[in-house]
Write a protein that holds these residues in place. Structure first.
Motif, PDB file in Angstrom:
ATOM      1  N   LYS A 254       1.354  -5.140   4.196  1.00 29.39           N
ATOM      2  CA  LYS A 254       0.349  -5.230   5.253  1.00 29.39           C
ATOM      3  C   LYS A 254      -0.073  -6.692   5.429  1.00 29.39           C
ATOM      4  O   LYS A 254      -0.042  -7.478   4.482  1.00 29.39           O
ATOM      5  CB  LYS A 254      -0.871  -4.371   4.896  1.00 29.39           C
ATOM      6  CG  LYS A 254      -0.578  -2.876   4.807  1.00 29.39           C
ATOM      7  CD  LYS A 254      -0.432  -2.239   6.184  1.00 29.39           C
ATOM      8  CE  LYS A 254      -0.233  -0.733   6.088  1.00 29.39           C
ATOM      9  NZ  LYS A 254      -0.294  -0.065   7.388  1.00 29.39           N
TER      10      LYS A 254
ATOM     11  N   VAL B 179       0.825  -1.206   0.000  1.00 26.34           N
ATOM     12  CA  VAL B 179       0.000   0.000   0.000  1.00 26.34           C
ATOM     13  C   VAL B 179       0.857   1.254   0.000  1.00 26.34           C
ATOM     14  O   VAL B 179       1.936   1.289   0.597  1.00 26.34           O
ATOM     15  CB  VAL B 179      -0.953  -0.012   1.228  1.00 26.34           C
ATOM     16  CG1 VAL B 179      -0.174  -0.080   2.516  1.00 26.34           C
ATOM     17  CG2 VAL B 179      -1.889   1.181   1.235  1.00 26.34           C
TER      18      VAL B 179
ATOM     19  N   LEU C 264      -5.241  -0.364   7.480  1.00 27.39           N
ATOM     20  CA  LEU C 264      -5.217   0.437   6.251  1.00 27.39           C
ATOM     21  C   LEU C 264      -5.870   1.780   6.556  1.00 27.39           C
ATOM     22  O   LEU C 264      -6.969   1.825   7.122  1.00 27.39           O
ATOM     23  CB  LEU C 264      -5.980  -0.268   5.122  1.00 27.39           C
ATOM     24  CG  LEU C 264      -5.384  -1.594   4.625  1.00 27.39           C
ATOM     25  CD1 LEU C 264      -6.339  -2.263   3.648  1.00 27.39           C
ATOM     26  CD2 LEU C 264      -4.025  -1.367   3.983  1.00 27.39           C
TER      27      LEU C 264
END
Length: 839
Positions: free
Chosen positions: A175, A161, A194
């Motif tokens: 992640k 991400v 997130l």
């Protein structure tokens, strides 16, 4: 937020009364919305055009600039009225454009409120607008998805991400869905979360919404940005006050005098009033401001200072409390290993290296628990200062990290946090495994049951623990920063889930010095001489902080240093009472730091704070002046008012010194301009009384007020000059207007229009040059601007002469030359008289 990281996803789903397979019920949606709020972020209203226009129209100066063309149109002066409208619109457009640009980046986030999101409700997969999400919603995401809310990951398939908008880190983050063991010290540690606004670059997964709207990390950051923007961006308001002070007085005078002339006179007097109003309204203030803005920004960029909020020049002048991080302010950005304690002995790092197992072990651990990169040949590196010091010391003993890493492959790493204050790296060597630990001496000792002495592991008794703590205390009293080292051997590969950091073997202590700046006395005196109180934040122990603060002459008594742990138990009033005497805070967490800053501000102090990490955001946001430094991320820079990568204390004083000069220059610039306008008004009044129909006209005003003052303002505002009093303003205006009226007396036709153009223009130019200390003996930007202004006068005068086919008589040329010589002599005498008064 930490509870969502430290618990398994199944516990989080249960906590939020959701279900992985079916999500929340549509029937519960309204209830959850009422309880937790919507997922819409309240963006600043400033990004709407009509809001910017209304804010601009509230200024009294803008109202006057609007009234002026209305009166001109009423008098039938359509050309003057049209030019005044054009000038007003250009000023408004530039002002509004600057405001829009300031909010544009935040306003662009509007798409986050309306983006489509895949969600599961009542067991059905559906697409909804992201602003309709509530806590407990089960969300699916894949490559290129913009994360619509803060989400705890339930399942992750190779997720990477981009979190640059949140953490400021340029690289992609991996992640996972597993819970995180230990205390979370920063956003970057939240590897199972997130954040809203981040972007999935690869992989896919499912997660549960844990925060929405303004409660998300992005929402809180935007709230800080909006608050800082609304509170701190006040430079335009300050300029408006300067302008209004003169505008209202002059406008009122023109209306009063003009009304009298209209009452007793004919249409000719209306022409004089129209010219007077046009002279007042023909001031390209925002064009000048824009040019000055670019010049000042570039000037500081050349010194590696990034001005983020131009209002910092207004905010920094009144700062009387300066919060500093010790490193980079009073101490160098380096650490050096000075002493070691092992085998029951303290040795100096200057002692020769003798191969010995305990010594080798402590150095080996310092290299394994180390993420820095060090270039031995260049004697430089990249990483934390203490880690670089360990690499440097080991290299001097011919022990290199590359060789150690080659023999020990890293299996897993348990990072340091604010609770346990040490880190551990598990490595594999041969067919065995070892946990290597370094960190706070007391914290490391608590994990140890044995100690290594001359290569042999022995039981660590309470008496020996006490002795080690005494050694640690004595090293701290010397002003050294200490770290303890320990290890534990395994015959198998340990997993993260077991208690690796226990039953360890203590090896020894390394004591580092963070050298104070050589010119420390000058630095501290410079701060105190400005009537500023320096307050330090430091990561060293309390004992070490006391020693170094006394060396720096920041404190006199030991009770002026407080550790963060001492503040945790204090209530609001106790903390407030303590702040009256404390000058050094050591090991303070971000929450306490921001509370300290806010208390000083509530007491009426003007505070400047330095910051580098996301944890510093609240303090930077609250402070009157926020200074981003070092490796500050983009979000930190946005909240700060200025960014100074290195030598930020020097940068602070450069900005502060310039702000005092700049503020005086703004006042001086307005006085020179309105001195010129006052001269023009007096000439118009004199012309009306003398019946002189041709004097100051449309072209004179355009050239002098609209064009000439652009280069003259650049000279005035960027060069340190002499203050001009109100009495001097009036005296100069009277002299200029009297000389002009004498020169135009009994001069007929267009020939008369050249006289005020040249005399008033040269008067403004000479006043600017003499009062701005512009030297003609050396080349400078100010001298170039002055030459441009002179050429503008000459070219404009020649253009008017040619356009109107004017033939200047000898007597007029003589009058002009004599007038200019007189003005030069007057300025020289005025400067000498002023200097004599200063003596």
């Amino acid at each position: 937020m930490e509870k969502y990281c430290n618990n398994s996803w199944t516990q989080i789903v249960e906590l939020l009364n959701s279900n992985v397979q079916s999500g929340i019920s549509q029937n519960d949606y309204e209830t959850l919305t009422m309880k937790y709020g919507t997922n819409k972020i309240d963006l600043p209203s400033g990004n709407k055009l009509y809001k910017h226009i209304l804010n601009s129209l509230r200024q009294r100066s803008v109202i006057i600039y609007i009234i002026i063309p209305i009166i001109l149109f009423m008098f039938g002066q359509f050309l003057l009225g049209g030019m005044a409208v054009a000038m007003t619109i250009s000023n408004l457009v530039l002002t509004i454009r600057h405001s829009i640009k300031r909010d544009k980046e935040i306003g662009a986030l509007e798409r986050l409120n309306s983006a489509d999101t895949i969600v599961i409700r009542d067991g059905i997969q559906k697409v909804v607008k992201s602003e309709e999400l509530v806590m407990g919603d089960i969300v699916k995401f894949g490559k290129d998805s913009v994360i619509p809310a803060d989400i705890r990951i339930i399942s992750a398939e190779d997720i990477k991400v981009d979190e640059k908008s949140i953490t400021g880190e340029a690289f992609y983050k991996e992640k996972f869905e597993s819970k995180i063991v230990g205390i979370i010290s920063s956003l970057t540690d939240m590897k199972n979360i997130l954040f809203k606004g981040s972007v999935i670059k690869s992989g896919r997964g499912v997660g549960i919404v844990i925060a929405t709207g303004n409660s998300t990390q992005l929402g809180r950051m935007l709230a800080m940005l909006t608050y800082a923007s609304n509170r701190k961006h006040n430079f335009g308001a300050m300029i408006a006050k300067f302008l209004e002070k003169y505008l209202i007085t002059y406008f009122s005078g023109i209306i009063i005098v003009g009304s009298y002339f209209v009452y007793i006179g004919q249409d000719a007097e209306k022409n004089y009033i129209s010219t007077a109003l046009f002279a007042l309204g023909c001031f390209p203030v925002t064009i000048i401001a824009r040019l000055i803005y670019k010049r000042v920004i570039k000037k500081f960029l050349d010194d590696n200072i990034e001005i983020i909020n131009f209002s910092v020049f207004n905010l920094i002048r009144d700062v009387n409390i300066l919060f500093l991080d010790k490193v980079g302010a009073i101490s160098k950005k380096e650490m050096v290993v000075k002493k070691l304690f092992f085998n029951d002995t303290i040795i100096s790092t200057d002692d020769p290296y003798t191969k010995e197992i305990t010594f080798d072990r402590i150095v080996e651990i310092s290299l394994l628990c180390n993420n820095a990169i060090y270039n031995v040949g260049g004697n430089a590196g990249n990483g934390e200062l203490d880690e670089l010091a360990f690499l440097n010391y080991a290299a001097k003993k011919k022990i290199y990290k590359a060789a150690i890493d080659g023999k020990n492959s890293k299996i897993l790493e348990i990072p340091m946090d604010s609770d346990k204050r040490f880190s551990t790296v598990v490595s594999k060597f041969s067919k065995r495994y070892r946990a290597n630990t370094r960190g706070n001496v007391d914290a490391v000792l608590e994990t140890c049951t044995h100690i290594m002495l001359e290569g042999v592991e022995k039981e660590l008794t309470d008496e020996y623990k006490t002795k080690i703590k005494e050694i640690d205390m004595n090293l701290s009293i010397e002003g050294l920063i200490t770290q303890g080292f320990a290890y534990r051997n395994f015959t198998y590969e340990p997993s993260r889930s077991e208690n690796i950091e226990s039953n360890m073997v203590f090896v020894g202590i390394m004591a580092l010095e963070n050298p104070l700046e050589e010119n420390l006395e000058i630095i501290i005196n410079r701060i105190k001489d400005k009537a500023i109180v320096p307050i330090l934040f430091t990561e060293e122990s309390k004992l070490s902080a006391i020693t170094n603060a006394k060396k720096a002459n920041i404190i006199r008594n030991d009770n002026q240093v407080v550790a963060g742990i001492e503040l945790d138990s204090l209530n609001h009033q106790e903390l407030k009472d303590l702040l009256c005497r404390v000058r050094v805070f050591c090991r303070v967490n971000p929450e306490i730091k921001s509370k300290i800053v806010s208390l000083f501000i509530k007491d009426g102090h003007k505070v400047a704070t330095t910051g580098e990490t996301l944890g510093d955001l609240p303090a930077l946001n609250l402070s009157n002046v926020g200074i981003g430094k070092g490796k500050a991320s983009s979000i930190v820079k946005k909240v700060a008012d200025v960014y100074i990568q290195e030598n930020y204390l020097d940068g602070f004083f450069k900005i502060r010194d310039f702000s005092r000069i700049f503020n005086k220059n703004i006042d001086r610039g307005f006085k020179i301009y309105f001195m010129t306008v006052f001269s023009e008004l007096l000439v118009l009044v004199g012309s009306a009384i003398m019946g002189q129909t041709e004097s100051l006209d449309f072209w004179n005003v355009i050239i002098i007020n609209g064009l000439l003052f652009i280069p003259l303002s650049l000279v005035t505002l960027l060069n340190n000059g002499r203050n001009i009093s109100n009495n001097e303003l009036i005296t100069r205006s009277l002299i200029l207007s009297v000389i002009t009226m004498i020169s135009i007396y009994k001069v007929d036709g267009k020939e008369a229009t050249i006289i005020p153009l040249i005399i008033i223009s040269f008067g403004a130019l000479l006043t600017t040059l003499f009062n701005s200390h512009v030297s003609i003996r050396r080349s400078s930007q100010e001298l170039i601007m002055a030459i441009i202004a002179l050429l503008l006068i000459v070219i404009s005068a020649a253009g008017i002469i040619l356009m109107n086919r004017i033939f200047l008589r000898d007597i007029i040329l003589i009058e002009l030359v004599v007038s200019i010589i007189f003005l030069i002599i007057f300025e020289i005498l005025a400067i000498k008289w002023q200097n004599s008064l200063m003596r």
